[in-house]
Design a protein around this motif. Structure first.
Motif, PDB file in Angstrom:
ATOM      1  N   ARG A   5     -18.477  50.044  40.218  1.00 32.99           N
ATOM      2  CA  ARG A   5     -18.730  50.128  41.656  1.00 32.99           C
ATOM      3  C   ARG A   5     -17.963  49.063  42.440  1.00 32.99           C
ATOM      4  N   ALA A   6     -17.411  48.074  41.749  1.00 32.27           N
ATOM      5  CA  ALA A   6     -16.634  47.016  42.399  1.00 32.27           C
ATOM      6  C   ALA A   6     -15.137  47.330  42.414  1.00 32.27           C
ATOM      7  N   ASN A   7     -14.760  48.492  41.937  1.00 27.62           N
ATOM      8  CA  ASN A   7     -13.361  48.876  41.859  1.00 27.62           C
ATOM      9  C   ASN A   7     -13.044  50.051  42.774  1.00 27.62           C
ATOM     10  N   ALA A   8     -11.983  49.896  43.551  1.00 26.51           N
ATOM     11  CA  ALA A   8     -11.426  51.050  44.240  1.00 26.51           C
ATOM     12  C   ALA A   8     -10.738  51.921  43.198  1.00 26.51           C
ATOM     13  N   MET A   9     -10.780  53.234  43.399  1.00 25.13           N
ATOM     14  CA  MET A   9     -10.224  54.163  42.434  1.00 25.13           C
ATOM     15  C   MET A   9      -9.189  55.065  43.098  1.00 25.13           C
ATOM     16  N   GLY A  10      -8.250  55.531  42.292  1.00 22.97           N
ATOM     17  CA  GLY A  10      -7.228  56.414  42.839  1.00 22.97           C
ATOM     18  C   GLY A  10      -6.702  57.377  41.793  1.00 22.97           C
ATOM     19  N   TRP A  11      -6.140  58.463  42.285  1.00 19.52           N
ATOM     20  CA  TRP A  11      -5.418  59.411  41.438  1.00 19.52           C
ATOM     21  C   TRP A  11      -3.949  59.416  41.896  1.00 19.52           C
ATOM     22  N   TYR A  12      -3.069  59.165  40.948  1.00 25.35           N
ATOM     23  CA  TYR A  12      -1.635  59.220  41.171  1.00 25.35           C
ATOM     24  C   TYR A  12      -1.078  60.406  40.383  1.00 25.35           C
ATOM     25  N   ARG A  13       0.129  60.798  40.745  1.00 28.33           N
ATOM     26  CA  ARG A  13       0.806  61.823  39.944  1.00 28.33           C
ATOM     27  C   ARG A  13       2.301  61.539  39.886  1.00 28.33           C
ATOM     28  N   GLN A  14       2.898  62.014  38.821  1.00 26.47           N
ATOM     29  CA  GLN A  14       4.346  61.868  38.660  1.00 26.47           C
ATOM     30  C   GLN A  14       4.912  63.150  38.101  1.00 26.47           C
ATOM     31  N   ALA A  15       5.782  63.763  38.888  1.00 27.76           N
ATOM     32  CA  ALA A  15       6.475  64.968  38.457  1.00 27.76           C
ATOM     33  C   ALA A  15       7.804  64.564  37.824  1.00 27.76           C
ATOM     34  N   PRO A  16       8.384  65.430  36.976  1.00 30.95           N
ATOM     35  CA  PRO A  16       9.655  65.107  36.334  1.00 30.95           C
ATOM     36  C   PRO A  16      10.730  64.767  37.354  1.00 30.95           C
ATOM     37  N   GLY A  17      11.394  63.638  37.158  1.00 35.95           N
ATOM     38  CA  GLY A  17      12.474  63.246  38.049  1.00 35.95           C
ATOM     39  C   GLY A  17      12.033  62.660  39.374  1.00 35.95           C
ATOM     40  N   LYS A  18      10.743  62.485  39.551  1.00 36.74           N
ATOM     41  CA  LYS A  18      10.237  61.947  40.816  1.00 36.74           C
ATOM     42  C   LYS A  18       9.454  60.659  40.577  1.00 36.74           C
ATOM     43  N   GLN A  19       9.287  59.913  41.666  1.00 38.13           N
ATOM     44  CA  GLN A  19       8.510  58.682  41.571  1.00 38.13           C
ATOM     45  C   GLN A  19       7.017  58.991  41.531  1.00 38.13           C
ATOM     46  N   ARG A  20       6.277  58.090  40.946  1.00 34.94           N
ATOM     47  CA  ARG A  20       4.828  58.240  40.938  1.00 34.94           C
ATOM     48  C   ARG A  20       4.309  58.057  42.363  1.00 34.94           C
ATOM     49  N   GLU A  21       3.386  58.929  42.785  1.00 31.38           N
ATOM     50  CA  GLU A  21       2.833  58.833  44.126  1.00 31.38           C
ATOM     51  C   GLU A  21       1.313  58.823  44.077  1.00 31.38           C
ATOM     52  N   LEU A  22       0.742  58.145  45.065  1.00 29.13           N
ATOM     53  CA  LEU A  22      -0.707  58.128  45.210  1.00 29.13           C
ATOM     54  C   LEU A  22      -1.135  59.418  45.895  1.00 29.13           C
ATOM     55  N   VAL A  23      -1.967  60.187  45.237  1.00 32.84           N
ATOM     56  CA  VAL A  23      -2.410  61.482  45.754  1.00 32.84           C
ATOM     57  C   VAL A  23      -3.680  61.316  46.588  1.00 32.84           C
ATOM     58  N   ALA A  24      -4.627  60.575  46.050  1.00 27.63           N
ATOM     59  CA  ALA A  24      -5.916  60.393  46.723  1.00 27.63           C
ATOM     60  C   ALA A  24      -6.541  59.095  46.234  1.00 27.63           C
ATOM     61  N   ASP A  25      -7.266  58.432  47.130  1.00 28.16           N
ATOM     62  CA  ASP A  25      -7.981  57.238  46.708  1.00 28.16           C
ATOM     63  C   ASP A  25      -9.347  57.186  47.370  1.00 28.16           C
ATOM     64  N   ILE A  26     -10.231  56.414  46.756  1.00 27.72           N
ATOM     65  CA  ILE A  26     -11.586  56.272  47.275  1.00 27.72           C
ATOM     66  C   ILE A  26     -11.960  54.799  47.195  1.00 27.72           C
ATOM     67  N   THR A  27     -12.443  54.268  48.307  1.00 30.23           N
ATOM     68  CA  THR A  27     -12.777  52.846  48.350  1.00 30.23           C
ATOM     69  C   THR A  27     -14.127  52.587  47.667  1.00 30.23           C
ATOM     70  N   ILE A  28     -14.500  51.311  47.609  1.00 28.69           N
ATOM     71  CA  ILE A  28     -15.758  50.984  46.936  1.00 28.69           C
ATOM     72  C   ILE A  28     -16.979  51.480  47.727  1.00 28.69           C
ATOM     73  N   ILE A  29     -16.780  51.812  49.002  1.00 25.70           N
ATOM     74  CA  ILE A  29     -17.906  52.360  49.772  1.00 25.70           C
ATOM     75  C   ILE A  29     -17.779  53.865  49.949  1.00 25.70           C
TER      76      ILE A  29
END
Length: 119
Positions: A30-54
């Motif tokens: 519960r003290a950690n912000a969480m996120g989902w990233y994705r990386q497609a072939p040949g592309k940079q990793r990007e942040l798709v969605a994140d959720i704060t501690i609240i």
């Protein structure tokens, strides 16, 4: 030892849905912000969605209205519900955590899970 373990990926047809889960251990979840990233072939990793501690959520424009991130602090798990999937959503998806209010530079990463959307 911190572990983030993703599950729920796979192959789906365009227009379909998948739900990714990420189970965390070794952290005060519960003290950690969480996120989902994705990386497609040949592309940079990007942040798709994140959720704060609240529980405040943020999305990249390309998934707004289709993806939903949520967290269950009792189960130390973060989810990514993905609807109306498109072939361009094909990527390896990574769960990440950071000991901050909102994720910026993750402290921890999962191993990644493949999501493939066929046209």
């Amino acid at each position: 030892q911190v572990q983030l373990v993703e599950s729920g990926g796979g192959l789906v047809e365009a227009g379909g849905s998948l739900r990714l889960s990420c189970a965390a251990s070794g952290v005060i979840f519960r003290a950690n912000a969480m996120g989902w990233y994705r990386q497609a072939p040949g592309k940079q990793r990007e942040l798709v969605a994140d959720i704060t501690i609240i529980g405040t959520t943020n999305y990249v424009d390309s998934v707004k209205g289709r993806f939903t991130i949520s967290r269950d602090n009792d189960k130390n798990t973060v989810f990514l519900q993905m609807n109306s999937l498109k072939p361009e959503d094909t990527a390896v998806y990574y769960c990440a955590a950071q000991r901050q209010f909102r994720i910026r530079v993750p402290d921890y990463w999962g191993q990644g899970i493949q999501v493939t959307v066929s046209s």
